[in-house]
Design an enzyme around this catalytic site. Structure first.
Site, PDB file in Angstrom:
ATOM      1  N   GLY A   1      -3.261  -6.525  11.053  1.00 22.90           N
ATOM      2  CA  GLY A   1      -2.363  -6.345   9.912  1.00 22.90           C
ATOM      3  C   GLY A   1      -1.006  -6.968  10.194  1.00 22.90           C
ATOM      4  O   GLY A   1      -0.452  -7.680   9.355  1.00 22.90           O
TER       5      GLY A   1
ATOM      6  N   ASP B   1     -19.398  -5.303  13.370  1.00 23.15           N
ATOM      7  CA  ASP B   1     -19.614  -3.989  12.747  1.00 23.15           C
ATOM      8  C   ASP B   1     -20.578  -4.159  11.577  1.00 23.15           C
ATOM      9  O   ASP B   1     -20.410  -5.080  10.764  1.00 23.15           O
ATOM     10  CB  ASP B   1     -18.315  -3.433  12.133  1.00 23.15           C
TER      11      ASP B   1
ATOM     12  N   GLN C   1     -14.256 -15.418  23.917  1.00 22.54           N
ATOM     13  CA  GLN C   1     -15.367 -16.362  23.743  1.00 22.54           C
ATOM     14  C   GLN C   1     -16.524 -15.700  22.992  1.00 22.54           C
ATOM     15  O   GLN C   1     -17.093 -16.268  22.062  1.00 22.54           O
ATOM     16  CB  GLN C   1     -15.885 -16.826  25.099  1.00 22.54           C
TER      17      GLN C   1
ATOM     18  N   CYS D   1       9.314  15.503   0.561  1.00 27.76           N
ATOM     19  CA  CYS D   1       8.177  16.114  -0.129  1.00 27.76           C
ATOM     20  C   CYS D   1       7.942  17.551   0.328  1.00 27.76           C
ATOM     21  O   CYS D   1       8.674  18.444  -0.071  1.00 27.76           O
ATOM     22  CB  CYS D   1       6.951  15.223   0.028  1.00 27.76           C
TER      23      CYS D   1
ATOM     24  N   MET E   1      10.981  19.095   1.387  1.00 26.79           N
ATOM     25  CA  MET E   1      11.876  19.634   0.355  1.00 26.79           C
ATOM     26  C   MET E   1      11.358  20.995  -0.107  1.00 26.79           C
ATOM     27  O   MET E   1      12.104  21.959  -0.216  1.00 26.79           O
ATOM     28  CB  MET E   1      11.959  18.705  -0.855  1.00 26.79           C
TER      29      MET E   1
ATOM     30  N   HIS F   1       8.917  10.255  -1.792  1.00 25.10           N
ATOM     31  CA  HIS F   1       8.874   9.693  -0.436  1.00 25.10           C
ATOM     32  C   HIS F   1       9.744   8.434  -0.372  1.00 25.10           C
ATOM     33  O   HIS F   1       9.227   7.323  -0.575  1.00 25.10           O
ATOM     34  CB  HIS F   1       7.438   9.305  -0.071  1.00 25.10           C
TER      35      HIS F   1
ATOM     36  N   GLU G   1      10.783   6.797   2.028  1.00 27.76           N
ATOM     37  CA  GLU G   1      10.404   5.870   3.108  1.00 27.76           C
ATOM     38  C   GLU G   1       9.509   4.737   2.608  1.00 27.76           C
ATOM     39  O   GLU G   1       9.455   3.670   3.203  1.00 27.76           O
ATOM     40  CB  GLU G   1       9.718   6.626   4.260  1.00 27.76           C
TER      41      GLU G   1
END
Ligand code: GLN
Length: 537
Positions: A17, A147, A190, A384, A387, A507, A509
């Site tokens: 990511g 996977d 590899q 959240c 609070m 939120h 953030e």
């Protein structure tokens, strides 16, 4: 449209990511608009019901999509706002195909992975890419090559390569482990490239995670065995902060290589990211912050603690760079606070943060931390659940409402936090929450108003319970005010008499960006800095 597909080999958790986001950032720097898609080969339809302690935080998008945390990285690195269709899961793909089959849309054909599932995957990718208005689309395929779950997606990528010939590049992320005597081993890389080839995909670039910079001989060995030019072998060694990964790739000319391959030319040259990293390195000050959560002990989780609260850590970082004070986080297990005196644990911190959470366990400890911060003038940021618990703590200990609580914990004499009547009766687990971007109106002259410098704001939400309007007056009379609201929903609770006590139902953030910190986080770090300076004086 140009596509850059990022796959991973050897093992999970190598930072595909961050690799993809960094590549995107470097192309943005050259004037291109970049979007991204994260493929998660699990059967869950979205990340909404997944435990953050197994899988890392559930990130919430503006349209309410509950998605993998990598989408948060994309939003931060690429400075975009994505939507739920940017996270494709096996669950979604199969659900659509099965529904189509039931409607008879396959006209009697046998419905198969190839072509029906792979077509659906490609269709989704192309439609997201087209609707984004961008020139470049990053596609990160979650999981590791080999996977079982990932097979249909890699097959779809193989087909996409043929259909988009010349406009698509494959970046494969692997690992070069180091032996005790310091040798960088290339065999896992590899094998992993061999595995990719057996699926019909030859990577164009190999990004190799390693503890120390890849040596020239290691690079040339990988180049030989994996059949990529040596300049397409990129060392992604450990750095002290993920924001330095784009710089490392830039040094090795990865963007130039990819652009040449995709026939792209630089449109402009921005140095914003470099400036940000330079400012980050120049931060001298430190503030100590306690994040009081549930399960902060590693033993109960399979994901690293930081991943469960990733966006909070990032938002603190953004604020720290701006405020010139680096937030040092101690992760405090709420249950620890139920056993030990709060001053023992919180005595030396400059600020307390209680993040979002669910369920009753650990709440008494969280409220002890909140009470300690409230009574000792320690800066407090509640998010959240943080609070809701601040309101409960205040109702119990200041308003004097014995047995005040949230109906999330059962029946109570004083349900100060509850599900508002209009929401009752919703039963589908995935659909009961208030999710995504909503506005809030702020009270003139409040801390909230000062922090945001605006009267109307937009923030991300993910909650089911709310402040019960019946208790608002009672609480406000005692000195906790609700300075942000959306109709009858309380969005912000603050205590004006406290040096810094700010908590929100949303939120903040999730909309914080490097170089553009979230206002409450910035104000919180500033308040911690002030308190620390005051203590020394
Ligand atoms: N459990 C609370 C609710 O559902 C808080 C949720 C959260 O913190 N994200 O309202």
């Amino acid at each position: 449209m140009r596509y850059i597909v990022v796959t991973g080999g050897v093992m999970s958790g190598l930072g595909k990511g961050i690799t993809a986001a960094s590549v995107g950032r470097l192309l943005m720097k050259r004037g291109y608009r970049v979007t991204s898609i994260k493929i998660d080969p699990y059967i869950n339809v979205d990340a909404g019901l997944m435990s953050p302690f197994q899988h890392g935080e559930v990130f919430v998008l503006k349209d309410g999509g509950e998605v993998d945390l990598d989408l948060g990285n994309y939003e931060r690195f690429l400075d975009v706002e994505l939507t739920r269709d940017h996270n494709i899961t096996t669950g979604q793909v199969y659900k659509t195909v099965i529904e189509k089959e039931r409607r008879g849309e396959y006209l009697g054909k046998t419905v198969q992975i190839i072509p029906h599932i792979t077509d659906e995957i490609k269709m989704r990718i192309r439609s997201v890419a087209r609707n984004s208005g961008c020139e470049i689309c990053l596609i990160e395929v979650g999981g590791t090559v080999g996977d079982i779950e990932g097979m249909p997606f890699l097959e779809a990528m193989r087909q996409l390569r043929n259909e988009e010939m010349g406009n698509i590049a494959f970046v494969h992320v692997t690992l070069a482990p180091m032996t005790t005597d310091g040798e960088q081993k290339t065999k896992p890389t590899q094998h992993s490239v061999k595995e990719m080839r057996s699926l019909g995909i030859q990577p164009d670039v190999v990004v190799v995670r390693c503890a120390t910079p890849l040596r020239d001989e290691t690079k040339s060995k990988i180049s030989h065995f994996c059949d990529v030019p040596v300049e397409a072998v990129v060392s992604c060694h450990d750095v002290d902060d993920v924001y330095k990964v784009p710089l490392m790739m830039e040094e090795q000319n990865l963007p130039t290589y990819l652009m040449k391959m995709l026939r792209l030319y630089p449109l402009e040259e921005s140095t914003r990211w470099e400036e940000l990293v330079a400012r980050m390195d120049a931060v001298k000050g430190r503030v100590k912050i306690a994040i009081v959560g549930k399960y902060t002990t590693a033993s109960q989780s399979t994901a690293p603690m930081e991943d469960a609260y990733l966006s909070i850590r990032e938002a603190l970082k953004h604020a720290g760079i701006e405020a010139g004070a680096w937030p040092e986080i101690s992760w405090i297990d709420a249950e620890e606070l139920e056993r030990m005196a709060p001053e023992k644990i919180l005595g030396d911190v400059d600020g307390v943060l209680v993040p979002g959470g669910f369920g009753e366990r650990g709440t008494e400890g969280k409220m002890r931390a909140i009470r300690y911060a409230r009574e000792h003038g320690v800066p407090y940021l509640g998010i959240c659940f943080g609070m809701q618990l601040a309101v409960v703590e205040f109702a119990r200990n200041v308003v004097g409402l014995e047995g005040a609580g949230s109906t999330e914990f059962g029946d109570l004499p004083h349900p100060v936090i509850a599900i508002l009547p209009e929401q009752e009766g919703v039963v589908d687990m995935g659909a009961t929450m208030r999710l995504g971007n909503y506005d809030a109106e702020l009270r003139e002259g409040s801390l909230a108003h000062r922090i945001y410098g605006a009267i109307s704001i937009v923030e991300r939400h993910r909650h089911r319970y709310e402040v019960n309007p019946d208790y608002v007056k009672m609480i406000e009379e005692k000195g906790m005010i609700f300075s942000g609201w959306n109709k009858n929903r309380m969005e912000i609770a603050e205590i004006p008499a406290h040096p810094f006590f700010f908590s929100s139902q949303f939120h903040p953030e999730m909309r914080s960006r490097p170089g553009r910190p979230s206002p409450p986080f910035l104000a919180f770090v500033e308040a911690m800095k002030e308190r620390k300076a005051g203590e020394k004086a």
